[in-house]
Motif scaffolding. Structure first.
Motif, PDB file in Angstrom:
ATOM      1  N   SER A 138       0.839  -1.202   0.000  1.00  3.50           N
ATOM      2  CA  SER A 138       0.000   0.000   0.000  1.00  3.50           C
ATOM      3  C   SER A 138       0.875   1.253   0.000  1.00  3.50           C
ATOM      4  CB  SER A 138      -0.865  -0.016   1.259  1.00  3.50           C
ATOM      5  OG  SER A 138      -1.586   1.188   1.377  1.00  3.50           O
ATOM      6  N   SER A 139       0.246   2.382  -0.297  1.00  2.00           N
ATOM      7  CA  SER A 139       0.930   3.677  -0.163  1.00  2.00           C
ATOM      8  C   SER A 139       0.292   4.506   0.946  1.00  2.00           C
ATOM      9  CB  SER A 139       0.823   4.467  -1.467  1.00  2.00           C
ATOM     10  OG  SER A 139       1.368   3.738  -2.532  1.00  2.00           O
ATOM     11  N   MET A 140      -0.716   3.968   1.607  1.00  2.00           N
ATOM     12  CA  MET A 140      -1.469   4.781   2.580  1.00  2.00           C
ATOM     13  C   MET A 140      -0.573   5.189   3.755  1.00  2.00           C
ATOM     14  SD  MET A 140      -5.266   3.113   2.417  1.00  2.00           S
ATOM     15  CE  MET A 140      -4.831   1.425   2.790  1.00  2.00           C
ATOM     16  N   THR A 141      -0.681   6.445   4.134  1.00  2.00           N
ATOM     17  CA  THR A 141       0.267   7.032   5.083  1.00  2.00           C
ATOM     18  C   THR A 141      -0.435   7.803   6.202  1.00  2.00           C
ATOM     19  OG1 THR A 141       1.629   7.356   3.085  1.00  2.00           O
ATOM     20  CG2 THR A 141       2.475   8.301   5.125  1.00  2.00           C
ATOM     21  N   PRO A 142      -1.238   7.118   7.012  1.00  2.00           N
ATOM     22  CA  PRO A 142      -1.820   7.837   8.152  1.00  2.00           C
ATOM     23  C   PRO A 142      -0.680   8.242   9.091  1.00  2.00           C
ATOM     24  CG  PRO A 142      -2.205   5.471   8.377  1.00  2.00           C
ATOM     25  CD  PRO A 142      -1.584   5.685   7.023  1.00  2.00           C
ATOM     26  N   THR A 143      -0.649   9.506   9.482  1.00  2.00           N
ATOM     27  CA  THR A 143       0.528  10.025  10.181  1.00  2.00           C
ATOM     28  C   THR A 143       0.131  10.940  11.339  1.00  2.00           C
ATOM     29  OG1 THR A 143       1.838   9.888   8.152  1.00  2.00           O
ATOM     30  CG2 THR A 143       2.618  11.458   9.804  1.00  2.00           C
ATOM     31  N   ILE A 144       0.906  10.856  12.416  1.00  2.00           N
ATOM     32  CA  ILE A 144       0.748  11.789  13.539  1.00  2.00           C
ATOM     33  C   ILE A 144       2.120  12.404  13.811  1.00  2.00           C
ATOM     34  CG2 ILE A 144       0.167  12.042  15.990  1.00  2.00           C
ATOM     35  CD1 ILE A 144      -1.762   9.638  15.634  1.00  2.00           C
ATOM     36  N   VAL A 145       2.173  13.727  13.763  1.00  2.00           N
ATOM     37  CA  VAL A 145       3.438  14.424  14.015  1.00  2.00           C
ATOM     38  C   VAL A 145       3.330  15.054  15.396  1.00  2.00           C
ATOM     39  CG1 VAL A 145       5.028  16.199  13.188  1.00  2.00           C
ATOM     40  CG2 VAL A 145       3.591  14.953  11.548  1.00  2.00           C
ATOM     41  N   SER A 146       4.337  14.831  16.233  1.00  2.00           N
ATOM     42  CA  SER A 146       4.306  15.463  17.555  1.00  2.00           C
ATOM     43  C   SER A 146       5.489  16.410  17.690  1.00  2.00           C
ATOM     44  CB  SER A 146       4.296  14.400  18.649  1.00  2.00           C
ATOM     45  OG  SER A 146       5.309  13.448  18.424  1.00  2.00           O
ATOM     46  N   LYS A 147       5.300  17.364  18.584  1.00  2.00           N
ATOM     47  CA  LYS A 147       6.310  18.393  18.804  1.00  2.00           C
ATOM     48  C   LYS A 147       6.446  18.528  20.310  1.00  2.00           C
ATOM     49  CE  LYS A 147       6.839  22.532  16.043  1.00  2.00           C
ATOM     50  NZ  LYS A 147       6.157  23.652  15.480  1.00  2.00           N
ATOM     51  N   ALA A 148       7.643  18.513  20.829  1.00  2.00           N
ATOM     52  CA  ALA A 148       7.891  18.588  22.264  1.00  2.00           C
ATOM     53  C   ALA A 148       6.999  17.583  23.010  1.00  2.00           C
ATOM     54  CB  ALA A 148       7.642  20.008  22.775  1.00  2.00           C
ATOM     55  N   GLY A 149       6.853  16.412  22.433  1.00  2.00           N
ATOM     56  CA  GLY A 149       6.119  15.332  23.095  1.00  2.00           C
ATOM     57  C   GLY A 149       4.613  15.359  22.886  1.00  2.00           C
ATOM     58  N   LYS A 150       4.071  16.483  22.413  1.00  2.00           N
ATOM     59  CA  LYS A 150       2.610  16.594  22.295  1.00  2.00           C
ATOM     60  C   LYS A 150       2.152  16.407  20.858  1.00  2.00           C
ATOM     61  CE  LYS A 150       1.422  19.784  25.973  1.00  2.00           C
ATOM     62  NZ  LYS A 150       1.024  21.153  26.257  1.00  2.00           N
ATOM     63  N   ASN A 151       1.003  15.768  20.689  1.00  2.00           N
ATOM     64  CA  ASN A 151       0.447  15.624  19.349  1.00  2.00           C
ATOM     65  C   ASN A 151       0.256  17.006  18.741  1.00  2.00           C
ATOM     66  OD1 ASN A 151       0.371  12.841  19.405  1.00  2.00           O
ATOM     67  ND2 ASN A 151      -1.654  12.775  20.360  1.00  2.00           N
ATOM     68  N   TRP A 152       0.753  17.167  17.519  1.00  2.00           N
ATOM     69  CA  TRP A 152       0.761  18.500  16.905  1.00  2.00           C
ATOM     70  C   TRP A 152       0.032  18.530  15.565  1.00  2.00           C
ATOM     71  CZ3 TRP A 152       4.238  20.095  12.664  1.00  2.00           C
ATOM     72  CH2 TRP A 152       4.140  21.467  12.393  1.00  2.00           C
ATOM     73  N   LEU A 153       0.262  17.533  14.735  1.00  2.00           N
ATOM     74  CA  LEU A 153      -0.351  17.527  13.397  1.00  2.00           C
ATOM     75  C   LEU A 153      -0.785  16.103  13.071  1.00  2.00           C
ATOM     76  CD1 LEU A 153      -0.888  18.916  10.621  1.00  2.00           C
ATOM     77  CD2 LEU A 153       1.509  18.536  10.057  1.00  2.00           C
ATOM     78  N   ILE A 154      -2.075  15.941  12.790  1.00  2.00           N
ATOM     79  CA  ILE A 154      -2.616  14.612  12.470  1.00  2.00           C
ATOM     80  C   ILE A 154      -3.085  14.720  11.028  1.00  2.00           C
ATOM     81  CG2 ILE A 154      -4.410  12.903  13.056  1.00  2.00           C
ATOM     82  CD1 ILE A 154      -3.533  15.444  15.650  1.00  2.00           C
ATOM     83  N   LEU A 155      -2.579  13.852  10.160  1.00  2.00           N
ATOM     84  CA  LEU A 155      -2.913  14.046   8.744  1.00  2.00           C
ATOM     85  C   LEU A 155      -2.856  12.765   7.923  1.00  2.00           C
ATOM     86  CD1 LEU A 155       0.022  15.863   6.885  1.00  2.00           C
ATOM     87  CD2 LEU A 155       0.305  14.544   8.944  1.00  2.00           C
TER      88      LEU A 155
END
Ligand code: DON
Length: 567
Positions: free
Chosen positions: A449-466
């Motif tokens: 697959s190419s599907m890329t569910p992603t969660i980006v965190s910054k300083a330990g906290k969830n920051w960008l969900i995409l």
């Protein structure tokens, strides 16, 4: 009068009364940008967004909401929302203590064969892997949702399915886009279904028409009552098998009973001040994202500027190299030793760029996968709950309405995920992706697959969900949104709505949305040796970001009916 005829007549007569029950009045408002304090949901459909929000408000957590959304999308967004397909879920709790990757990807039936889509001359018969029961992998969605909710949910299983049952049973009004999509598929449905499904109407569909799915409501009731067994055994399984028998499909009762989704170790890495949690194989998405960010790391992307010639050239050359690796090295890790460690190693990634020339396009026929010794339609949704836990899910039937086969009597569409395998080395699938041994068809194997569910965190906290649909363009779209905000300083709405481009090694061209590049940039890229192919829209990104003031901003892609909702 027959009972079914009577119920259709009554449904028709009383349809307007159902407006009371519909969670969102028609015509819908597609909220593209929402800011809120507590919880946030972004999905491909306003009704599914509303379902997710209601679950959060009832005290459900992000997983409860995600499961409810998955089932609701199976009703209101039949081109990609599904119970007959599969997907991937990434979960990260507010503090990053619990991080999960759930693989509920479809599997090849046990009777599948490596050359099953080749004719006697050894040529690929593309329609066989795209339409009808032969194109279907064993569905993973119901088992995936069961696993996710059983181990991590707060509400009851019935509570998270009930909204979908209601939407299927009472119906809902379809959007203009849905009407157009269904009209376009009338013939393919007719060709690939043994009984005329709810999706086919004698006259053309139009915006505002009610779509009522009684068979699907019954199937969902069985799932609500019996959990995963409501799908993989009993009457639902029997209906799937009957469909296979009528139409020459390979899925057996044993395949259904044996299906199991897998908890994988998420792919996690740091990039600049960000920590990224994403999907490992059998998706290629996480590795590609890691490679793309790593390959551009040493270059001053920020000072090149958004959609500048230098930035596009650099990003495209990185993409070319990452997709060459995809074609050779990536496949189902249960069947093929994917060299994840090397492919995601920063020394290896940087070495891939040694032949990068800042002023000349490479030629894909001279770019190969790295030598390694170590042995358009899907849908995405993002959720954050009151505790800051985040879920990122991409789920699919593969392309729009999957195999176009609706299981007669059960009311749901089966996937055509078998096309994601490499039917023959070097021959492109419907997304133009090529592959070889690593992604060859084998019994019980999962297609790459190419599907890329992603969660980006910054300083330990969830920051960008995409995440986004888009076949092979998924990882490059996620890549672009991340660099748009982190390097080019865009707001999330700007980053999501910005035009997108894509390169996947083969074909040797940049695909781009119309208007993506200025005339000057396009001319410069062509002078460097790039070919630009303009195409229709790329992806439908659903993203949530934590703003500096701690509030959540939900952004739904402007390319579709997508809608954000918060509270
Ligand atoms: O798993 C994959 O990569 C594909 N089956 C996804 C298909 C997709 O995103 C279609 N959307 N446009």
């Amino acid at each position: 009068m027959k009972k079914t005829t009577l119920s259709i007549l009554l449904a028709f007569l009383f349809a307007p009364l159902f407006c009371q029950a519909q969670l969102v009045p028609f015509p819908y408002t597609f909220q593209k940008e929402v800011v809120s304090d507590t919880g946030m949901v972004v999905t491909a459909h306003p009704l599914a967004t509303k379902v997710g929000l209601e679950i959060l408000k009832k005290g459900g957590n992000a997983i409860d909401a995600a499961v409810a959304i998955q089932f609701a999308l199976a009703v209101v967004f039949p081109e990609a929302g599904n119970i007959g397909g599969g997907g991937f879920m990434i979960f990260r709790d507010a503090k990053g203590k619990k991080v999960l990757a759930l693989d509920y990807r479809e599997k090849a039936p046990a009777a599948a064969k490596e050359k099953m889509y080749l004719d006697s001359m050894g040529n690929v018969m593309p329609n066989k892997s795209r339409y009808g029961t032969l194109s279907c992998g064993v569905p993973g969605t119901v088992d995936g949702m069961w696993q996710a909710q059983f181990y991590n949910g707060r509400l009851t299983w019935a509570q998270v399915i009930n909204p979908a049952i209601e939407l299927a049973d009472k119906g809902f009004q379809i959007t203009e886009q849905e009407a157009q999509n269904l009209n376009a598929e009338k013939l393919t449905f007719a060709r690939n279904c043994s009984l005329s499904p709810a999706f086919v109407k004698y006259d053309n569909w139009k915006a505002g028409d009610w779509l009522i799915q009684k068979d699907l409501a019954e199937t969902l009731r069985r799932i609500a009552g019996d959990g995963r067994e409501g799908f993989y055994s009993g009457p639902t399984a029997a209906l799937i098998i009957k469909e296979m028998e009528r139409k020459g499909g390979l899925i057996t009762l044993e395949d259904l009973k044996a299906y199991k989704s897998e908890w994988r170790t998420p792919l996690e890495f740091d990039w600049k001040d960000l920590h990224i949690t994403t999907m490992p194989p059998p998706s290629s998405g996480g590795i590609i994202l890691r490679q793309l960010l790593g390959m551009v790391d040493d270059y001053p992307l920020k000072s090149y500027g958004f959609h500048s010639t230098a930035a596009v050239h650099l990003m495209v050359e990185a993409e070319r190299r990452a997709y060459a690796d995809r074609a050779t090295h990536m496949g189902d890790p249960d069947f093929w030793k994917v060299p994840v460690k090397t492919l995601t190693d920063s020394v290896y990634i940087k070495a891939r760029m040694v032949d990068f020339k800042p002023d000349t396009a490479s030629n894909s026929s001279k770019v190969f996968a790295g030598g390694i010794k170590e042995s358009e339609e899907t849908t995405h949704f993002s959720v954050v709950d009151r505790d800051g836990n985040a879920v990122s899910v991409t789920t699919t039937l593969n392309d729009s309405y999957g195999s176009r086969t609706v299981v007669a009597g059960a009311g749901f569409i089966l996937n055509n995920e078998m096309d994601d395998f490499s039917a023959k080395p070097g021959v492109a699938n419907m997304y133009g992706a090529v592959g070889g041994k690593a992604n060859a068809i084998a019994p019980n194997k999962r297609p790459l697959s190419s599907m890329t569910p992603t969660i980006v965190s910054k300083a330990g906290k969830n920051w960008l969900i995409l995440g986004t649909p888009g076949g092979t363009t998924i990882p490059t779209s996620v890549f672009q949104v991340i660099v748009n905000v982190s390097e080019f300083g865009q707001t999330l709405p700007e980053a999501v709505q910005a035009k997108r481009f894509h390169h996947q090694w083969k074909p040797n061209q940049i695909s781009a949305e119309e208007g993506c590049f200025s005339e000057e940039v396009a001319a410069k890229l062509e002078r460097m040796g790039h070919t630009i192919h303009y195409r229709e829209s790329i992806g439908r990104m659903e993203a949530i970001m934590r703003l500096p003031n701690g509030k959540w901003q939900g952004v739904a892609d402007g390319r579709g009916d997508d809608s954000a909702g918060g509270y």
